[in-house]
Design a protein around this motif. Structure first.
Motif, PDB file in Angstrom:
ATOM      1  N   LEU A  13      -9.657  -2.969   5.064  1.00 22.04           N
ATOM      2  CA  LEU A  13      -8.935  -4.096   4.483  1.00 22.04           C
ATOM      3  C   LEU A  13      -9.863  -5.280   4.263  1.00 22.04           C
ATOM      4  O   LEU A  13     -11.006  -5.292   4.733  1.00 22.04           O
ATOM      5  N   VAL A  68      -0.974   3.522   2.183  1.00 18.65           N
ATOM      6  CA  VAL A  68      -1.526   2.211   2.565  1.00 18.65           C
ATOM      7  C   VAL A  68      -0.414   1.176   2.652  1.00 18.65           C
ATOM      8  O   VAL A  68      -0.337   0.407   3.612  1.00 18.65           O
ATOM      9  N   VAL A  69       0.477   1.145   1.659  1.00 19.85           N
ATOM     10  CA  VAL A  69       1.581   0.178   1.662  1.00 19.85           C
ATOM     11  C   VAL A  69       2.502   0.429   2.855  1.00 19.85           C
ATOM     12  O   VAL A  69       2.931  -0.508   3.525  1.00 19.85           O
ATOM     13  N   TRP A  89       0.678  -0.626   6.198  1.00 19.41           N
ATOM     14  CA  TRP A  89       0.066  -1.960   6.186  1.00 19.41           C
ATOM     15  C   TRP A  89       0.445  -2.729   7.453  1.00 19.41           C
ATOM     16  O   TRP A  89       1.614  -2.782   7.812  1.00 19.41           O
ATOM     17  N   LYS A  96      -0.619  -9.369   8.810  1.00 18.94           N
ATOM     18  CA  LYS A  96      -1.507  -9.859   7.747  1.00 18.94           C
ATOM     19  C   LYS A  96      -0.796 -10.887   6.870  1.00 18.94           C
ATOM     20  O   LYS A  96       0.411 -10.807   6.645  1.00 18.94           O
ATOM     21  N   VAL A 147       0.164  -9.221   1.868  1.00 22.17           N
ATOM     22  CA  VAL A 147       0.862  -7.945   2.025  1.00 22.17           C
ATOM     23  C   VAL A 147       1.208  -7.397   0.640  1.00 22.17           C
ATOM     24  O   VAL A 147       1.865  -8.084  -0.143  1.00 22.17           O
ATOM     25  N   VAL A 193      -2.055  -2.377  -5.137  1.00 26.83           N
ATOM     26  CA  VAL A 193      -3.225  -1.940  -4.363  1.00 26.83           C
ATOM     27  C   VAL A 193      -4.219  -1.227  -5.271  1.00 26.83           C
ATOM     28  O   VAL A 193      -3.838  -0.419  -6.110  1.00 26.83           O
ATOM     29  N   VAL A 248      -6.006  -5.997  -2.706  1.00 30.29           N
ATOM     30  CA  VAL A 248      -4.614  -6.285  -3.038  1.00 30.29           C
ATOM     31  C   VAL A 248      -4.594  -7.269  -4.195  1.00 30.29           C
ATOM     32  O   VAL A 248      -5.142  -8.360  -4.096  1.00 30.29           O
TER      33      VAL A 248
END
Length: 137
Positions: free
Chosen positions: A31, A56-57, A60, A64, A67, A74, A110
């Protein structure tokens, strides 16, 4: 005898290609802040980049500030290239990444989709001016 050896060499290469395509690989996602998601195990030939983005989503971290809301927010980068959604991991792997028992690291960027970032009406009304200047002494 040399003729019998040539098909064996070709057969060995073909078997190696099939084994690579069916091979399970470990992928981790780096990330923006240096933290990681994963590693996760997946089939190199059957897993697409789009499926990785969905993962990944889903995985996550909740703590963070940035997002992604959807997989289209992404971008995955591996070996300095932005990966295309319809390609499999096996198609995206760089030749130097074929070492056994290594984890493939993909970088995550992102970027909110363009429909979310509409231009501000106020900024359109302001005249465009140059804010830089040069002074020659």
């Amino acid at each position: 005898m040399a003729e019998a050896e040539e098909p064996k060499v070709d057969g060995t290469k073909e078997e190696e290609r099939e084994r690579t395509e069916e091979e399970e690989v470990e992928v981790k996602f780096r990330l923006f802040d240096g933290s990681d998601i994963g590693p996760i195990r997946c089939n190199a030939a059957a897993t697409t980049v789009a499926a990785l983005k969905d993962r990944v989503v889903t995985d996550w971290p909740k703590d963070k500030t940035i997002v992604p809301k959807t997989a289209s927010d992404v971008k995955l980068i591996s070996g300095g290239k932005i990966l295309e959604n319809d390609k499999s991991i096996a198609q995206c792997r760089a030749p130097f990444g074929d070492l056994p028992s290594t984890v493939i690291t993909m970088h995550v960027v992102v970027q909110p989709s363009s429909t979310k970032s509409k231009p501000d009406k106020k900024s359109n009304k302001l005249p465009k001016t140059s804010r830089c200047s040069c002074t020659i002494l």
